[in-house]
Motif scaffolding. Structure first.
Motif, short mmCIF file in Angstrom:
data_model
loop_
_atom_site.label_atom_id
_atom_site.label_comp_id
_atom_site.label_asym_id
_atom_site.label_seq_id
_atom_site.Cartn_x
_atom_site.Cartn_y
_atom_site.Cartn_z
N LYS A 34 39.41 24.91 50.90
CA LYS A 34 40.43 25.69 51.61
C LYS A 34 41.28 24.79 52.50
CE LYS A 34 38.01 30.06 51.45
NZ LYS A 34 38.76 30.76 50.40
N VAL A 35 42.49 25.29 52.79
CA VAL A 35 43.38 24.55 53.68
C VAL A 35 42.88 24.68 55.12
CG1 VAL A 35 45.74 24.29 54.48
CG2 VAL A 35 45.31 25.13 52.15
N MET A 36 42.58 25.93 55.50
CA MET A 36 42.18 26.22 56.88
C MET A 36 40.66 26.39 56.91
SD MET A 36 42.35 26.76 60.03
CE MET A 36 44.02 26.18 60.19
N MET A 57 36.82 25.29 59.26
CA MET A 57 36.34 25.00 60.60
C MET A 57 36.69 23.57 60.99
SD MET A 57 35.20 27.74 61.88
CE MET A 57 34.20 27.28 63.30
N VAL A 93 40.62 26.93 69.73
CA VAL A 93 40.21 28.26 69.25
C VAL A 93 38.70 28.26 69.03
CG1 VAL A 93 40.37 29.88 67.31
CG2 VAL A 93 42.44 28.90 68.30
N GLU A 142 38.80 45.07 56.16
CA GLU A 142 38.43 44.01 57.09
C GLU A 142 39.44 42.86 57.08
OE1 GLU A 142 36.06 43.47 59.48
OE2 GLU A 142 35.87 45.63 59.26
N ASN A 144 48.12 22.09 47.82
CA ASN A 144 47.10 22.64 48.71
C ASN A 144 47.68 23.18 50.00
OD1 ASN A 144 44.39 23.30 49.08
ND2 ASN A 144 43.96 21.43 50.25
N LEU A 145 48.62 24.11 49.84
CA LEU A 145 49.27 24.71 51.01
C LEU A 145 48.77 26.13 51.25
CD1 LEU A 145 52.98 23.63 50.30
CD2 LEU A 145 51.33 22.52 51.85
N PHE A 146 48.68 26.49 52.50
CA PHE A 146 48.38 27.85 52.95
C PHE A 146 49.70 28.61 52.92
CE2 PHE A 146 47.76 31.15 56.06
CZ PHE A 146 46.39 31.33 56.24
N LYS A 204 42.42 32.54 44.26
CA LYS A 204 41.50 32.08 45.32
C LYS A 204 42.27 31.44 46.48
CE LYS A 204 38.01 32.83 42.41
NZ LYS A 204 38.91 33.30 41.31
N GLU A 251 44.66 30.78 49.79
CA GLU A 251 44.77 31.41 51.10
C GLU A 251 46.19 31.93 51.32
OE1 GLU A 251 42.97 27.58 51.96
OE2 GLU A 251 42.65 28.41 53.96
N ASN A 294 41.54 35.50 51.08
CA ASN A 294 40.77 34.26 50.88
C ASN A 294 40.66 33.37 52.12
OD1 ASN A 294 40.37 34.84 48.06
ND2 ASN A 294 42.49 34.22 47.71
N LEU A 295 40.79 33.98 53.30
CA LEU A 295 40.59 33.18 54.51
C LEU A 295 39.12 32.80 54.61
CD1 LEU A 295 42.26 32.19 56.99
CD2 LEU A 295 41.40 34.17 58.24
N ASP A 296 38.85 31.56 54.98
CA ASP A 296 37.48 31.09 55.19
C ASP A 296 36.77 32.05 56.17
OD1 ASP A 296 35.83 28.09 55.46
OD2 ASP A 296 35.49 29.63 56.98
N GLU A 333 34.30 31.84 58.19
CA GLU A 333 34.03 31.35 59.54
C GLU A 333 35.31 31.23 60.36
OE1 GLU A 333 30.17 28.67 59.70
OE2 GLU A 333 31.68 27.85 58.35
N VAL A 334 36.38 30.83 59.69
CA VAL A 334 37.67 30.78 60.38
C VAL A 334 38.08 32.20 60.79
CG1 VAL A 334 40.14 30.32 60.07
CG2 VAL A 334 38.45 28.67 59.23
N VAL A 345 36.13 34.64 61.64
CA VAL A 345 35.38 34.97 62.87
C VAL A 345 36.09 34.37 64.09
CG1 VAL A 345 33.22 34.56 64.11
CG2 VAL A 345 33.16 35.27 61.70
N MET A 346 36.53 33.13 63.94
CA MET A 346 37.22 32.46 65.05
C MET A 346 38.56 33.14 65.36
SD MET A 346 35.38 29.94 66.23
CE MET A 346 33.91 30.93 65.92
#
Lengths: 504, 504
Positions: free
Chosen positions: A28-30, A32, A39, B161, B275-277, B311, B313, B339-341, B343-344, B346-347
């Motif tokens: 992934k790009v983004m 942890m 943040v 969510e 590999n860009l968001f 897949k 983001e 497709n946001l990580d 853990e990210v 959660v942050m």
């Protein structure tokens, strides 16, 4: 710094963030690894892991999962309506008709309500709350705020240009703090904040890369504020930071103290001596309960002290979320600036313009608060009755909470002079502290999570507000309605006794 | 970078900020010298000096100061209600009763309105819009948004969510951009943005210390988007930035183009390759006017392209401020993540929790948009009629504006396929360009200020949106109601002819 910032470990353990995961690339790009580091480290305990777990428990209960309690009681956040407080009729009548002006033709709407609605809509583009306002807010509402401040302080006329409306006080607080960010290197700008403090400050200081300079409130003296402690804190901070700002929360959150006038004068003199910008968080100005306590605004005291104090820079904040209104979800607040450099003010207005404007309906609610019904107007009687009843009930609950916690062995609790919270100290047994540390948790976090899991009572551990190292507290609101409050106190007492006997 | 950032000089000259003043100490803590440097340099032209001057002119007119025009026409901002568009009855009926639930007992309220109000209030703490919502928004409204997206895209179920409600789309856009801030040194994260672009992006990039990577839209091809230009822009950016994000505005602001599906596929493949968001600003998704043009959401195209694209983001944004609603002042919007990580994510939720929540009434408006009346419900007929009338009228004005500007000598104007703006090019005489530079102003700023002072017509100079060096444009909305629009075009034409003959 001198403050205890224990919550990070607790959050890490709950969210299970390990170095291993933080380094994971996962395509992934983004990730942890690439996430904004601030943040990652910022915290906001009032909506932290304990509260997230409380929401889960509520959902589990709703799905019939058996628990040792029948309901979750959320005493974590100053959210009056969620705890059953009813809105003030006048506020909602004005708001309803600003939202739907077709209601203006209804014979049921009192004339003072119609009058307020017409004035507000007259200040809106196309007479619609759906038009953007200026970024500073609707002019006629800013004028009403200025008149309110003048009436409140009994002082000279207030310039409406110095009043900026925002989505709650939080937004204004963050906007003012943003002025002090400096990414060009060099020392961070230090913000003096009370310890314990409201975590909006610690979270925003962290997020913005500023420096937190804690000054301890004196728990032994009803959370009072000592000059010697301010001096110690300021002087120590200079090793690390370029300290430029002092934040005061009055009435106090989470501590509930109300500053006497002499205390405010002392703070102003201290700020003058060290050339500090004053941020006065006064969102609980209507919430004063203790005999002999009275709210004094920083603006009023500063202005009455004369030269050179009345030339000092001050930003003071107010909100519709607290007081007798409790209209948190409607997001209305403002900042009043005094003596802000005019060129900086131009930049401030430019900065907020990229955020377009705050909710016009939130602004309308501010209008209902600063321009409530006057004696002789048709809504006055009901408005006064409702307002007085809310404040009287809050006062009763303030006393009830203090007495209830104060009567439990191993807990000490200062009087709740104002605001909406008690911040009792829990004297935890060594064994409990060890058990918490073994889990890499703050001891008061450990305690609060156990309380939640076994009773459904949701409070916020003191570590989320910062506290003197080696002391443990929790913040509870005084907002549950009287019956629920008694239920909560019963659950709490029985848990506490069991906990102490288990770990003693 | 390759973009022209001319507006800074213009702002400096208007606000008269000289180095001399910026160094002044004046005894204050917060001065131009100590101010956050990014606040000094950021710009937001849509509410910049021209607009500030327009507001002054309005006040002067109101005070009887003689001017060569009788009214100011604000074509600077996409603010439909301010330009006379009427709100949709259904939206305001729901909103009025959410604000004042006493209205639920009124026999005048259609049953579908009551039903929506009860559902929304059922999702609020204490059944009051005055309670804080979760920071992510009221759950039942998030669910309705997810259902709306699924219906719109005809695809698989959408997880509520992944939907986060916010105070307008702007707040969500800024929140997502905040994830990419990194103050720990090293290269800035580059954001690819279209040139011309909506200045929220340039302002936020500047404020957050990110890197602006402009890619030019092709004015000769109806503001279309070329792969070779994306490649050039990306590759050049790597000299300076760690480019990680591509922003697409579709339908375009300020350019009004609507991307064909193949174009979106090309962009997605380009983003995958590097590999860009992807940030897809789709707030004008209801505003498509041109024959043969159709809105395709990035989410839908991305998902339909299958592995590995599905897949990727993506953050896509929508708002209640545009479309047929035009409810800018109510501040409702959302971001949907794909497709946001986890853990990210959660942050992200932790980060927004410190801002408490967005306005619950703004959230309620989102509900009325994603959960409008259905065929057979009592409000359906009127709602459909009002919605269609607004969109038909916007379409008419889109054509009117394009034709009117296109017919003026020295101005070229692409078709307004969608959104709410035209972005005509002005071919300025050399003498005008010199006159502007002598004043340290951008030539299109010079032109726009003269237009305002002599006709009262307020537009935004192209330099505020960035543009190809050596070209000059302005942005005008298509929002003035037909009669006012004709008035505006007449004033404009006569000014332009005089200007050209003066400077030729």
């Amino acid at each position: 710094m001198q403050s205890s910032r224990g919550g990070v470990n607790s959050i890490r353990s709950v969210f299970n963030l390990s170095a291993r995961r933080m380094a994971s690339a996962n395509g992934k790009v983004m990730t942890m690894g690439s996430l904004n580091p601030q943040v990652k480290t910022m915290e906001y305990a009032v909506r932290g892991p304990i509260v997230i777990r409380a929401v889960e428990l509520e959902k589990e209960l709703a799905h019939g999962v058996p628990k040792p309690f029948k309901s979750v009681i959320k005493a974590n956040i100053g959210d009056a309506h969620a705890m059953g407080q009813k809105p003030i009729t006048f506020i909602r009548q004005v708001l309803g008709a600003v939202a739907n002006p077709a209601l203006l033709s209804s014979p049921d709407l009192p004339s003072d309500v119609k009058n307020r609605v017409e004035t507000i809509l007259g200040g809106c583009g196309g007479k619609s709350a759906g038009a953007y306002s200026q970024s500073t807010g609707v002019d006629v509402i800013r004028k009403h705020v200025a008149e309110f401040i003048q009436r409140r302080d009994g002082g000279a006329a207030v310039d409406p240009e110095n009043v900026i409306l925002s989505g709650g006080a939080s937004e204004s607080i963050r906007n003012v703090m943003k002025l002090f960010i400096n990414r060009t290197g060099g020392r961070k700008v230090g913000f003096m904040v009370p310890i314990p403090q409201y975590p909006l400050y610690s979270a925003t200081i962290e997020e913005f890369g500023l420096g937190q300079v804690g000054y301890f409130l004196n728990e032994e003296n009803k959370w009072g504020l000592d000059e010697s402690e301010l001096e110690r804190s300021y002087n120590e901070s200079l090793k690390e930071f370029d300290t430029k700002v002092i934040v005061i929360i009055n009435p106090g959150n989470p501590t509930g103290q109300v500053l006497p006038r002499e205390n405010i004068e002392m703070i102003i003199k201290f700020a003058k001596k060290h050339n500090l910008f004053i941020m006065a968080d006064e969102v609980y100005q209507d919430n004063v309960y203790a005999e002999g306590s009275q709210f004094h605004s920083f603006k009023k005291v500063l202005m009455s002290m004369g030269d050179p104090y009345d030339k000092m820079e001050l930003a003071s904040f107010h909100s519709v979320s607290k007081g007798y209104m409790g209209e948190c979800g409607l997001r209305g607040g403002y900042v009043e600036f005094a003596n802000l450099d005019p060129e900086v003010f131009v930049m401030f207005k430019k900065m907020i313009s990229a955020k377009l404007c705050s909710t016009v309906l939130g602004q309308a609610v501010i209008d209902t608060v600063v321009n409530g019904p006057k004696e002789g107007e048709p809504s006055y009687g009901q408005w006064k009755k409702e307002k007085d009843a809310v404040l009287a009930s809050l006062k009763e609950r303030a006393v009830l909470v203090e007495q209830a916690y104060g009567s439990i062995e191993g807990i000490t609790c200062n009087p709740v002079q104002g605001a909406m919270y008690a911040f009792p100290q829990i004297h935890l047994p060594e064994k409990a502290i060890k058990a918490a540390k073994a889990l890499n948790q703050e001891p008061d976090f450990f305690y609060a999570m156990k309380l939640l899991e076994s009773t459904g009572v949701c409070i916020v551990p003191g570590s989320g507000f910062c506290q003197k190292p080696g002391t443990y507290h929790f913040r509870t609101t005084i907002l549950p309605q009287p019956e629920l409050m008694r239920d909560m106190l019963t659950r709490f007492k029985s848990f506490h006794e069991k906990f102490i006997s288990e770990y003693k």
